[in-house]
Scaffold this motif. Sequence first.
Motif, PDB file in Angstrom:
ATOM      1  N   UNK A   1      -0.323   9.988   3.384  1.00 17.59           N
ATOM      2  CA  UNK A   1       0.484   8.828   3.770  1.00 17.59           C
ATOM      3  C   UNK A   1      -0.349   7.556   3.697  1.00 17.59           C
ATOM      4  N   UNK A   2      -1.587   7.614   4.205  1.00 18.02           N
ATOM      5  CA  UNK A   2      -2.452   6.435   4.159  1.00 18.02           C
ATOM      6  C   UNK A   2      -2.732   6.010   2.719  1.00 18.02           C
ATOM      7  N   UNK A   3      -2.913   6.985   1.844  1.00 16.37           N
ATOM      8  CA  UNK A   3      -3.177   6.669   0.440  1.00 16.37           C
ATOM      9  C   UNK A   3      -1.971   5.989  -0.192  1.00 16.37           C
ATOM     10  N   UNK A   4      -0.784   6.509   0.073  1.00 11.77           N
ATOM     11  CA  UNK A   4       0.436   5.899  -0.460  1.00 11.77           C
ATOM     12  C   UNK A   4       0.591   4.477   0.052  1.00 11.77           C
ATOM     13  N   UNK A   5       0.319   4.269   1.333  1.00 11.22           N
ATOM     14  CA  UNK A   5       0.427   2.934   1.917  1.00 11.22           C
ATOM     15  C   UNK A   5      -0.583   1.975   1.288  1.00 11.22           C
ATOM     16  N   UNK A   6      -1.771   2.474   0.962  1.00 13.07           N
ATOM     17  CA  UNK A   6      -2.786   1.625   0.329  1.00 13.07           C
ATOM     18  C   UNK A   6      -2.325   1.166  -1.048  1.00 13.07           C
ATOM     19  N   UNK A   7      -1.695   2.064  -1.821  1.00 13.01           N
ATOM     20  CA  UNK A   7      -1.160   1.663  -3.128  1.00 13.01           C
ATOM     21  C   UNK A   7      -0.061   0.626  -2.964  1.00 13.01           C
ATOM     22  N   UNK A   8       0.784   0.802  -1.972  1.00 18.51           N
ATOM     23  CA  UNK A   8       1.861  -0.155  -1.735  1.00 18.51           C
ATOM     24  C   UNK A   8       1.302  -1.525  -1.380  1.00 18.51           C
ATOM     25  N   UNK A   9       0.235  -1.553  -0.622  1.00 17.42           N
ATOM     26  CA  UNK A   9      -0.395  -2.824  -0.259  1.00 17.42           C
ATOM     27  C   UNK A   9      -0.951  -3.546  -1.483  1.00 17.42           C
ATOM     28  N   UNK A  10      -1.348  -2.764  -2.492  1.00 16.80           N
ATOM     29  CA  UNK A  10      -1.891  -3.356  -3.717  1.00 16.80           C
ATOM     30  C   UNK A  10      -0.794  -3.745  -4.711  1.00 16.80           C
TER      31      UNK A  10
END
Length: 212
Positions: free
Chosen positions: A105-114
């Motif tokens: 989930x954290x990884x997916x959120x990091x991509x969304x932030x980018x």
Amino acid sequence: MSRSREPLINLVFYHAFKQPFINPFFYFYLQGRVTGREHIPKSGGFVVVSNHSSNFDPPLLSAAVLRPVAYMAKEELFEVPVLKNAIRLYGAYPVKRGAVDRLTIRTALAYLEEGWGAGIFLSGTRTSDGKVVNPQPGAALIAAKAQVPLLPVCLWGTHRIEQQGKKFPQATPVTIRIGELIPPPTSTKRSELDRVTAICTTKINDLHDLGR
């Protein structure tokens, strides 16, 4: 680096692979058609939710959506020395079989932030006919945490690309339909996640019923 743009190295690798390989395979070999591109956000993060019936679905979806989309990939692929580096650059991130953990989930959120899209298959696994069954709330949860919209996408015909007894992908017509954006859940409560997941499921299956 701006939070509204994708990392340069990922974009370079992404398009270097997509342009000479994925696009010709989709548009010429599979006679690919795409409708609804006007619904794709022009900037910012978004969650792509779709049906899933083929191993070819992730790159075909990326070809249709135009913007880079990062997908969950089974963790075993990240144990292959050369492959793990390539798929990481292309935007894939590991997930354990049958589970979406906090790191995922954290990884997916990091991509969304980018500014990337995060691609998630609603059923969590491939189905034989391309319809969404037993949808999981993971996509809605990530959209709720990031407060980004969900983009429903239907892949029609990809379940015929891989056929038992055939060594090579079959040249079967494929149509990809992109639906209107769905607002993110207003909270992470299970009832709200289920409500939005049901909306996504209905939309995708309705698009699938349109056929070629």
